[in-house]
Design an enzyme around this catalytic site. Structure first.
Site, short mmCIF file in Angstrom:
data_model
loop_
_atom_site.label_atom_id
_atom_site.label_comp_id
_atom_site.label_asym_id
_atom_site.label_seq_id
_atom_site.Cartn_x
_atom_site.Cartn_y
_atom_site.Cartn_z
N GLU A 141 -6.51 15.88 -16.83
CA GLU A 141 -5.35 16.76 -16.89
C GLU A 141 -5.19 17.27 -18.31
OE1 GLU A 141 -1.64 14.69 -16.14
OE2 GLU A 141 -2.37 12.87 -17.09
N ARG A 163 9.82 9.28 -8.52
CA ARG A 163 8.78 8.98 -9.52
C ARG A 163 9.35 8.14 -10.65
NH1 ARG A 163 5.48 13.86 -12.19
NH2 ARG A 163 7.43 14.09 -13.34
N LYS A 195 5.13 7.51 -15.98
CA LYS A 195 5.66 8.45 -16.97
C LYS A 195 6.46 7.61 -17.98
CE LYS A 195 7.57 13.13 -17.09
NZ LYS A 195 6.56 13.78 -17.90
#
Ligand code: PMP
Length: 292
Positions: free
Chosen positions: A182, A50, A149
């Protein structure tokens, strides 16, 4: 504490980066939060994958191969004699000038900090969390895609502040269309009629490693897992609800916007998944010491 910066180790006092680093000036960089349990790093390759995907999405070339990065993470844990740790991996665009131009940043910086983990109090897991929806909407996927991220976490920080002002520790975020996405630092699931539901990545979420792990665990239990778009109405009438994240693991939610969810206590399926998740963290992962 020994902190890794670009191949060297520094004490906490001497670990410093330049004020011209674009990570600081513009939030231009990416990061990961990873945990180790019992001398093993949980889902290390998934986190590294990721990280490299986040970097690729912002056209940032990480100066280490994935294998070198893995070794750097393990070595940092060894140097700090940590078995159960929280690892923060940061890659910044590096030192540039005061303009935006990333091409002025010749060398990205890699920082690895390994520390003991600050856990949520047991009470949160036993009683379940009370969360609220906040006014700040999650970033548009067409702007800073939440799947990246990135070091630019202001969207989540604003949501966190709004939650703190209302006296809650985690908050529910909607996307610009009003769909549930989220929380400020966790993914969300609900259970209704034996179905486990969570938003798909395209609605604008970080694709959590814990989220994906819980989906696998639920499937292994024979639970029907559905990734679909839903609204707060679906959460309000759900039977169980929980959040997932590296730090929080799996944490029950019993109240949303002052409405009781299900019986108002952590549900049966949630408790089973918590157990399965804990078992996995204790029994799997990349060994910190080769001789393990
Ligand atoms: N959503 C957001 C916005 C996050 O920052 C995080 C990580 N703290 C998560 C979800 C959970 O992701 P993971 O399970 O990979 O920690």
């Amino acid at each position: 504490m020994k902190i890794y910066i670009d191949g060297q180790y520094y004490s906490q006092e001497t670990a410093k980066i330049s004020v011209f680093d674009h990570g600081l000036l513009y939030g231009d960089g990416v990061f990961e939060g990873i945990r180790s349990y019992n001398g093993r790093v949980f889902k290390l390759s998934e986190h590294l994958e990721r990280l490299y995907e986040s970097a690729s999405a912002i056209l940032l070339q990480i100066p280490l191969s994935i294998e070198e990065m893995e070794q750097a993470v393990l070595e940092t844990l060894r140097k700090n004699h940590l078995q159960d740790a929280y690892i923060r991996l940061v890659v910044t665009r590096g030192v540039g000038d005061l303009g935006l131009d990333p091409d002025k940043c010749k060398q990205p910086s890699v920082i690895i900090i390994a520390d003991v983990i600050t856990l949520y109090p047991d009470e949160f897991y036993e009683k379940g969390l009370d969360i609220i929806t906040v006014p700040s909407r999650r970033n548009l996927s067409e702007a800073i895609n939440p799947r990246i991220k990135s070091l630019n976490y202001l969207n989540n920080i604003l949501a966190k502040i709004e939650g703190k002002q209302a006296g809650v520790v985690e908050v529910l975020m909607l996307n610009a269309d009003g769909y549930v996405v989220e929380c400020s630092g966790d993914n969300i699931f609900y259970i209704k009629k034996d179905e486990l539901v969570t938003p798909p990545t395209h609605v604008g979420i970080l694709e959590g490693i814990t989220r994906n792990t819980v989906i696998e665990l639920a499937k292994a239990r024979g639970i029907n897992v559905v990734e679909k778009v839903f609204t707060r109405h679906d959460l309000y009438i759900s039977e169980e609800c929980f959040l997932t994240g590296t730090a929080a693991e799996v944490i029950p939610v019993v109240k949303i916007d002052n409405r009781q969810i299900g019986q108002g206590v952590p549900g049966k399926m949630t408790r089973s998944l918590i157990q399965d998740f804990q078992h996995l963290t204790q029994t799997t992962g990349t060994p910190i010491n080769n001789e393990n």
